[in-house]
Design a protein around this motif. Structure first.
Motif, PDB file in Angstrom:
ATOM      1  N   ARG A 113      23.064   8.950  20.818  1.00 53.81           N
ATOM      2  CA  ARG A 113      24.115   8.275  21.576  1.00 53.81           C
ATOM      3  C   ARG A 113      25.428   8.324  20.814  1.00 53.81           C
ATOM      4  O   ARG A 113      25.468   8.410  19.585  1.00 53.81           O
ATOM      5  N   GLU A 117      27.912   3.263  22.414  1.00 54.47           N
ATOM      6  CA  GLU A 117      27.165   3.414  23.663  1.00 54.47           C
ATOM      7  C   GLU A 117      25.841   2.665  23.540  1.00 54.47           C
ATOM      8  O   GLU A 117      25.220   2.642  22.493  1.00 54.47           O
ATOM      9  N   GLU A 119      21.868   1.687  24.138  1.00 55.50           N
ATOM     10  CA  GLU A 119      20.635   2.477  24.090  1.00 55.50           C
ATOM     11  C   GLU A 119      19.913   2.478  25.432  1.00 55.50           C
ATOM     12  O   GLU A 119      18.949   3.203  25.611  1.00 55.50           O
TER      13      GLU A 119
END
Length: 127
Positions: A113, A117, A119
């Motif tokens: 990622r 951002e 998960e």
């Protein structure tokens, strides 16, 4: 058809010859008793044809079944002589996916990622 459409014109001489022939005699008998001379032979011929066809088709299917049984017995003997391989569930899964042929060391990985951002994993506390 009109009233005269069913009858063919014959002279007296040709009519006498017609009545002496097999067709003329049979036609006269059919007019006297149509079931006995027309219906009964038709029904008997259908019954005998049905019996004959039943025997014919049963013979055909018995031969086919015998041929299939012979093949099954041969295959059973071949299968008894073959050593069974051990099955690995991961290998079978990769074979079904078509991944074993491309690369032997394939392993699924999570995509990295970008910073910040999420998960996209659900936590038990959020539920």
């Amino acid at each position: 058809m009109g009233a005269f459409g069913d009858h063919t014109f014959r002279s007296k001489r040709s009519q006498a010859e017609f009545e002496k022939s097999f067709v003329g005699k049979y036609q006269r008998l059919v007019k006297k008793n149509s079931f006995l001379y027309m219906g009964l032979p038709m029904m008997l011929s259908l019954a005998f044809a049905s019996i004959f066809m039943t025997n014919l088709t049963s013979l055909r299917f018995e031969r086919r079944d015998a041929r299939v049984k012979e093949l099954d017995e041969d295959e059973a003997l071949k299968l008894a002589n073959i050593k069974k391989r051990k099955v690995n569930i991961n290998d079978e899964y990769y074979k079904l996916q078509g991944l074993m042929d491309d690369s032997k060391d394939y392993e699924p990985k999570r995509v990295e990622r970008l910073p910040g951002e999420t998960e996209n994993k659900l936590s038990l506390l959020a539920l």
